[in-house]
Design a protein around this motif. Structure first.
Motif, short mmCIF file in Angstrom:
data_model
loop_
_atom_site.label_atom_id
_atom_site.label_comp_id
_atom_site.label_asym_id
_atom_site.label_seq_id
_atom_site.Cartn_x
_atom_site.Cartn_y
_atom_site.Cartn_z
N THR A 263 -26.14 13.48 65.48
CA THR A 263 -26.83 14.74 65.95
C THR A 263 -27.26 15.69 64.83
O THR A 263 -28.43 16.17 65.10
N ASN A 264 -26.31 15.93 63.70
CA ASN A 264 -26.87 16.87 62.75
C ASN A 264 -27.95 16.28 61.99
O ASN A 264 -28.88 17.02 61.42
N THR B 195 -20.53 11.88 63.21
CA THR B 195 -19.53 11.70 64.24
C THR B 195 -20.18 11.78 65.66
O THR B 195 -21.34 12.61 65.61
N VAL B 196 -19.70 11.82 66.78
CA VAL B 196 -20.32 11.69 67.81
C VAL B 196 -20.25 13.39 68.52
O VAL B 196 -19.45 14.06 67.68
N LEU B 197 -21.15 13.70 69.01
CA LEU B 197 -21.27 15.17 69.53
C LEU B 197 -20.00 15.92 69.76
O LEU B 197 -19.65 16.78 69.15
N TRP B 198 -19.14 15.31 70.45
CA TRP B 198 -17.91 15.86 71.11
C TRP B 198 -16.63 16.09 69.98
O TRP B 198 -15.98 16.67 70.15
N ASP C 155 -18.26 22.41 63.79
CA ASP C 155 -19.47 23.47 63.22
C ASP C 155 -19.66 23.27 61.62
O ASP C 155 -20.91 23.54 61.21
N ASP C 156 -18.65 22.92 60.74
CA ASP C 156 -19.03 22.72 59.46
C ASP C 156 -19.78 21.26 59.31
O ASP C 156 -20.61 21.22 58.63
N ASP C 157 -19.44 20.21 60.05
CA ASP C 157 -20.21 19.11 60.26
C ASP C 157 -21.56 19.33 60.16
O ASP C 157 -22.44 18.85 59.70
N PHE C 158 -21.99 20.06 61.32
CA PHE C 158 -23.34 20.43 61.68
C PHE C 158 -23.83 21.32 60.72
O PHE C 158 -24.91 20.98 60.13
N ASP C 159 -23.17 22.26 60.20
CA ASP C 159 -23.90 23.10 59.20
C ASP C 159 -24.24 22.86 57.71
O ASP C 159 -25.21 23.08 57.18
#
Length: 307
Positions: free
Chosen positions: A153-154, A96-99, A103-107
């Motif tokens: 991003t992630n 998904t896009v940055l904005w 947190d869960d998507d990234f982690d």
């Protein structure tokens, strides 16, 4: 069978690219510790390797935690008495896009790809150094980690981090005769299956038909089997002198990715003030670096059908 007597761990090898890596390593003679979070997928992979005359055992556990890393390495030693090769392939996507990225998507993505690679290689390095017979670390990267990609991003951070770790491990493990390399695959996967641009290539692969030459040659886009050969080569004694590299493969194409190097250098007595940069930045730096990947237009005969 160049890997006879060797033992390999392949994370995320219940299906897709990871399964292709595990099967090719077994075909070359290695015994394989298969890993997946889905028990039925892991068991099916073990059966497929055994049916082809190979040896495999399964560890069903999520990659990331140190406990899983220990479990995988222990399984290699307890089942086969040694360890020689580690392929870190397990991964997930949360695009998904940055904005909009949580947190869960990234982690989650960082935890599986980056931490998962770190924990298994750390555990393997300890045991390989104790074993004292060298070894092979093969971490799976991505073009996204090399070039970036919209909505990832992630994933981009994790894959770029993996290549950075590989370069460091190549330095740290050299005295122990343990090589560390990253493979950058370009192949039909569950992710590319959803992209209309690759539809005809993926459809051909699913039917067991050859992919059109445009994909295999012009784009360097192929099947999982096209990547597996490089993994097996890097695992072999023939690749003892190859370490710290990021090597791309897909279809008919093989690529050696460069390390980041300065492409423009300028000096100014007294340093670079804001005013000096405003005046001279464009002239001194020149053309900026490109971002992301761009693909040529599809030939008319390969265009996806219009809805």
């Amino acid at each position: 069978m160049t890997l006879t007597g060797k033992v390999a761990i392949v994370t995320g090898s219940g299906r897709g690219l990871g399964l292709a890596y595990a099967q090719e390593l077994a075909r070359q003679g290695a015994s394989v510790v298969v890993n997946d979070v889905v028990e039925s997928a892991a068991d099916a992979a073990v059966r497929a390797i055994a049916d082809a005359g190979g040896a495999a055992t399964a560890v069903v556990a999520p990659v990331g935690p140190t406990e899983t890393a220990k479990q995988l390495v222990d399984a290699a030693f307890e089942t086969y008495g040694r360890l020689d090769i580690v392929v870190t392939n397990a991964g997930v996507l949360r695009d998904t896009v940055l904005w909009k990225m949580s947190d869960d998507d990234f982690d989650t993505v960082i935890g599986v790809h980056l931490r998962g690679t770190f924990t298994i290689v750390r555990e393997a390095a300890i045991r390989l150094r104790e074993q004292g017979e060298g070894g092979r670390i093969i971490a799976i990267g991505s073009p996204t980690g090399q070039r970036g990609n919209f909505g990832q991003t992630n994933y981009a951070a994790a894959k770029a981090g993996i290549v950075g770790m590989v370069r460091t491990w190549a330095l740290e493990l050299k005295r122990a005769s343990i090589t560390a390399n990253a493979v950058i695959p370009v192949a039909a996967t569950a992710m590319t299956a959803t992209v209309p641009y690759f539809a005809s290539a993926v459809a051909a692969d699913e039917k067991g038909e050859p992919m059109p030459r445009f994909f295999r040659h012009d784009l360097g886009f192929g099947t999982a089997a096209d990547v597996a050969g490089l993994v097996a080569f890097l695992a072999s004694d023939e690749a003892a002198g190859v370490t710290g590299q990021a090597i791309g493969v897909g279809g008919d194409r093989l690529q050696l990715w460069s390390h980041p190097e300065p492409v423009a250098t300028a000096y100014r007595e007294g340093g670079w003030t804001y005013d000096a940069l405003v005046e001279s930045f464009a002239a001194e730096v020149g053309e900026l670096q490109s971002l992301g990947e761009t693909f040529p237009p599809l030939p008319d005969e390969l265009q996806p059908p219009q809805a």
